[in-house]
Design a protein around this motif. Structure first.
Motif, PDB file in Angstrom:
ATOM      1  N   PRO A 150      64.158  46.986  41.957  1.00 51.81           N
ATOM      2  CA  PRO A 150      65.307  46.078  42.082  1.00 51.81           C
ATOM      3  C   PRO A 150      66.172  46.100  40.825  1.00 51.81           C
ATOM      4  O   PRO A 150      65.683  46.372  39.729  1.00 51.81           O
ATOM      5  CB  PRO A 150      64.642  44.706  42.271  1.00 51.81           C
ATOM      6  N   GLU A 151      67.435  45.866  41.010  1.00 48.52           N
ATOM      7  CA  GLU A 151      68.430  45.749  39.937  1.00 48.52           C
ATOM      8  C   GLU A 151      68.749  47.071  39.252  1.00 48.52           C
ATOM      9  O   GLU A 151      69.868  47.520  39.272  1.00 48.52           O
ATOM     10  CB  GLU A 151      68.039  44.686  38.917  1.00 48.52           C
ATOM     11  N   LEU A 152      67.794  47.706  38.604  1.00 48.83           N
ATOM     12  CA  LEU A 152      68.029  48.969  37.912  1.00 48.83           C
ATOM     13  C   LEU A 152      67.009  49.977  38.418  1.00 48.83           C
ATOM     14  O   LEU A 152      65.801  49.760  38.285  1.00 48.83           O
ATOM     15  CB  LEU A 152      67.873  48.780  36.393  1.00 48.83           C
ATOM     16  N   ASP A 153      67.487  51.088  38.997  1.00 48.62           N
ATOM     17  CA  ASP A 153      66.539  52.070  39.510  1.00 48.62           C
ATOM     18  C   ASP A 153      66.001  52.940  38.378  1.00 48.62           C
ATOM     19  O   ASP A 153      66.449  52.865  37.239  1.00 48.62           O
ATOM     20  CB  ASP A 153      67.144  52.912  40.639  1.00 48.62           C
ATOM     21  N   GLY A 154      65.033  53.762  38.698  1.00 48.97           N
ATOM     22  CA  GLY A 154      64.387  54.606  37.693  1.00 48.97           C
ATOM     23  C   GLY A 154      65.333  55.584  37.025  1.00 48.97           C
ATOM     24  O   GLY A 154      65.180  55.901  35.843  1.00 48.97           O
ATOM     25  N   TYR A 155      66.326  56.070  37.771  1.00 50.80           N
ATOM     26  CA  TYR A 155      67.315  56.962  37.168  1.00 50.80           C
ATOM     27  C   TYR A 155      68.084  56.232  36.070  1.00 50.80           C
ATOM     28  O   TYR A 155      68.374  56.797  35.024  1.00 50.80           O
ATOM     29  CB  TYR A 155      68.303  57.488  38.214  1.00 50.80           C
ATOM     30  N   GLY A 156      68.397  54.967  36.319  1.00 54.03           N
ATOM     31  CA  GLY A 156      69.092  54.161  35.309  1.00 54.03           C
ATOM     32  C   GLY A 156      68.232  53.932  34.082  1.00 54.03           C
ATOM     33  O   GLY A 156      68.717  53.961  32.950  1.00 54.03           O
TER      34      GLY A 156
ATOM     35  N   LEU B 249      56.722  58.302  38.944  1.00 53.14           N
ATOM     36  CA  LEU B 249      55.616  58.175  39.886  1.00 53.14           C
ATOM     37  C   LEU B 249      56.214  57.436  41.069  1.00 53.14           C
ATOM     38  O   LEU B 249      56.473  56.236  40.987  1.00 53.14           O
ATOM     39  CB  LEU B 249      54.457  57.396  39.262  1.00 53.14           C
ATOM     40  N   THR B 250      56.518  58.155  42.146  1.00 51.44           N
ATOM     41  CA  THR B 250      57.357  57.591  43.188  1.00 51.44           C
ATOM     42  C   THR B 250      56.982  58.047  44.585  1.00 51.44           C
ATOM     43  O   THR B 250      56.291  59.061  44.740  1.00 51.44           O
ATOM     44  CB  THR B 250      58.832  57.962  42.896  1.00 51.44           C
ATOM     45  N   GLY B 251      57.452  57.320  45.552  1.00 52.14           N
ATOM     46  CA  GLY B 251      57.271  57.694  46.945  1.00 52.14           C
ATOM     47  C   GLY B 251      58.397  58.577  47.454  1.00 52.14           C
ATOM     48  O   GLY B 251      58.357  59.053  48.583  1.00 52.14           O
ATOM     49  N   LYS B 252      59.409  58.807  46.625  1.00 54.83           N
ATOM     50  CA  LYS B 252      60.544  59.640  47.040  1.00 54.83           C
ATOM     51  C   LYS B 252      60.154  61.113  46.929  1.00 54.83           C
ATOM     52  O   LYS B 252      59.948  61.616  45.837  1.00 54.83           O
ATOM     53  CB  LYS B 252      61.773  59.323  46.194  1.00 54.83           C
ATOM     54  N   THR B 253      60.054  61.751  48.076  1.00 54.53           N
ATOM     55  CA  THR B 253      59.541  63.120  48.116  1.00 54.53           C
ATOM     56  C   THR B 253      60.607  64.170  48.417  1.00 54.53           C
ATOM     57  O   THR B 253      60.291  65.345  48.523  1.00 54.53           O
ATOM     58  CB  THR B 253      58.427  63.239  49.184  1.00 54.53           C
ATOM     59  N   GLU B 254      61.854  63.760  48.549  1.00 56.66           N
ATOM     60  CA  GLU B 254      62.923  64.710  48.846  1.00 56.66           C
ATOM     61  C   GLU B 254      63.189  65.621  47.646  1.00 56.66           C
ATOM     62  O   GLU B 254      63.148  65.175  46.494  1.00 56.66           O
ATOM     63  CB  GLU B 254      64.208  63.970  49.212  1.00 56.66           C
ATOM     64  N   HIS B 255      63.484  66.871  47.936  1.00 56.15           N
ATOM     65  CA  HIS B 255      63.766  67.852  46.885  1.00 56.15           C
ATOM     66  C   HIS B 255      64.925  67.383  46.000  1.00 56.15           C
ATOM     67  O   HIS B 255      64.886  67.545  44.778  1.00 56.15           O
ATOM     68  CB  HIS B 255      64.081  69.213  47.516  1.00 56.15           C
ATOM     69  N   PHE B 256      65.945  66.785  46.615  1.00 52.61           N
ATOM     70  CA  PHE B 256      67.105  66.294  45.872  1.00 52.61           C
ATOM     71  C   PHE B 256      66.688  65.312  44.777  1.00 52.61           C
ATOM     72  O   PHE B 256      67.175  65.377  43.651  1.00 52.61           O
ATOM     73  CB  PHE B 256      68.103  65.616  46.822  1.00 52.61           C
ATOM     74  N   ASP B 257      65.797  64.391  45.111  1.00 51.22           N
ATOM     75  CA  ASP B 257      65.361  63.379  44.145  1.00 51.22           C
ATOM     76  C   ASP B 257      64.622  64.016  42.978  1.00 51.22           C
ATOM     77  O   ASP B 257      64.834  63.652  41.816  1.00 51.22           O
ATOM     78  CB  ASP B 257      64.463  62.337  44.830  1.00 51.22           C
ATOM     79  N   MET B 258      63.759  64.977  43.286  1.00 54.09           N
ATOM     80  CA  MET B 258      63.012  65.646  42.223  1.00 54.09           C
ATOM     81  C   MET B 258      63.963  66.435  41.313  1.00 54.09           C
ATOM     82  O   MET B 258      63.849  66.380  40.094  1.00 54.09           O
ATOM     83  CB  MET B 258      61.958  66.588  42.808  1.00 54.09           C
ATOM     84  N   ARG B 259      64.905  67.153  41.900  1.00 56.20           N
ATOM     85  CA  ARG B 259      65.867  67.931  41.098  1.00 56.20           C
ATOM     86  C   ARG B 259      66.694  67.015  40.214  1.00 56.20           C
ATOM     87  O   ARG B 259      66.913  67.299  39.040  1.00 56.20           O
ATOM     88  CB  ARG B 259      66.816  68.736  42.003  1.00 56.20           C
ATOM     89  N   LYS B 260      67.158  65.907  40.775  1.00 58.00           N
ATOM     90  CA  LYS B 260      67.965  64.962  39.999  1.00 58.00           C
ATOM     91  C   LYS B 260      67.172  64.443  38.807  1.00 58.00           C
ATOM     92  O   LYS B 260      67.678  64.390  37.686  1.00 58.00           O
ATOM     93  CB  LYS B 260      68.424  63.799  40.875  1.00 58.00           C
ATOM     94  N   ALA B 261      65.927  64.084  39.040  1.00 61.28           N
ATOM     95  CA  ALA B 261      65.077  63.566  37.969  1.00 61.28           C
ATOM     96  C   ALA B 261      64.891  64.587  36.860  1.00 61.28           C
ATOM     97  O   ALA B 261      65.008  64.263  35.666  1.00 61.28           O
ATOM     98  CB  ALA B 261      63.721  63.141  38.530  1.00 61.28           C
TER      99      ALA B 261
END
Length: 80
Positions: free
Chosen positions: A12-18, A37-49
């Motif tokens: 909430p409020e500030l995501d991990g990217y922030g 350490l996340t439930g987001k498994t999309e390739h896009f999310d991993m690349r962005k991180a």
């Protein structure tokens, strides 16, 4: 200062990217190893991180040994 930051992306409020962005902007915290350490498994999310400078990206569900090995590796290697 922490030796390592382990952070989720969805918060909430500030995501991990922030969180990663703010830590990287601050000279006092920019060299702290950072893991998602996340439930987001999309390739896009991993690349962005990784493009933002995350040192590791583990997805849920995870194995305890996988987490411990990742933490040990991050603490041993740190950031350059």
């Amino acid at each position: 200062m922490p030796d390592l930051v382990i952070c989720d992306i969805v918060m909430p409020e500030l995501d991990g990217y922030g969180v990663l962005y703010l830590l990287n902007k601050n000279p006092k915290t920019q060299n702290i190893p950072f893991m998602f350490l996340t439930g987001k498994t999309e390739h896009f999310d991993m690349r962005k991180a990784m493009e933002m400078g995350a040192d590791d990206y583990l997805t849920k569900p995870f194995d305890n040994l996988e987490l411990l090995n990742a933490v040990e590796s991050r603490l041993k290697n740190g950031r350059v």
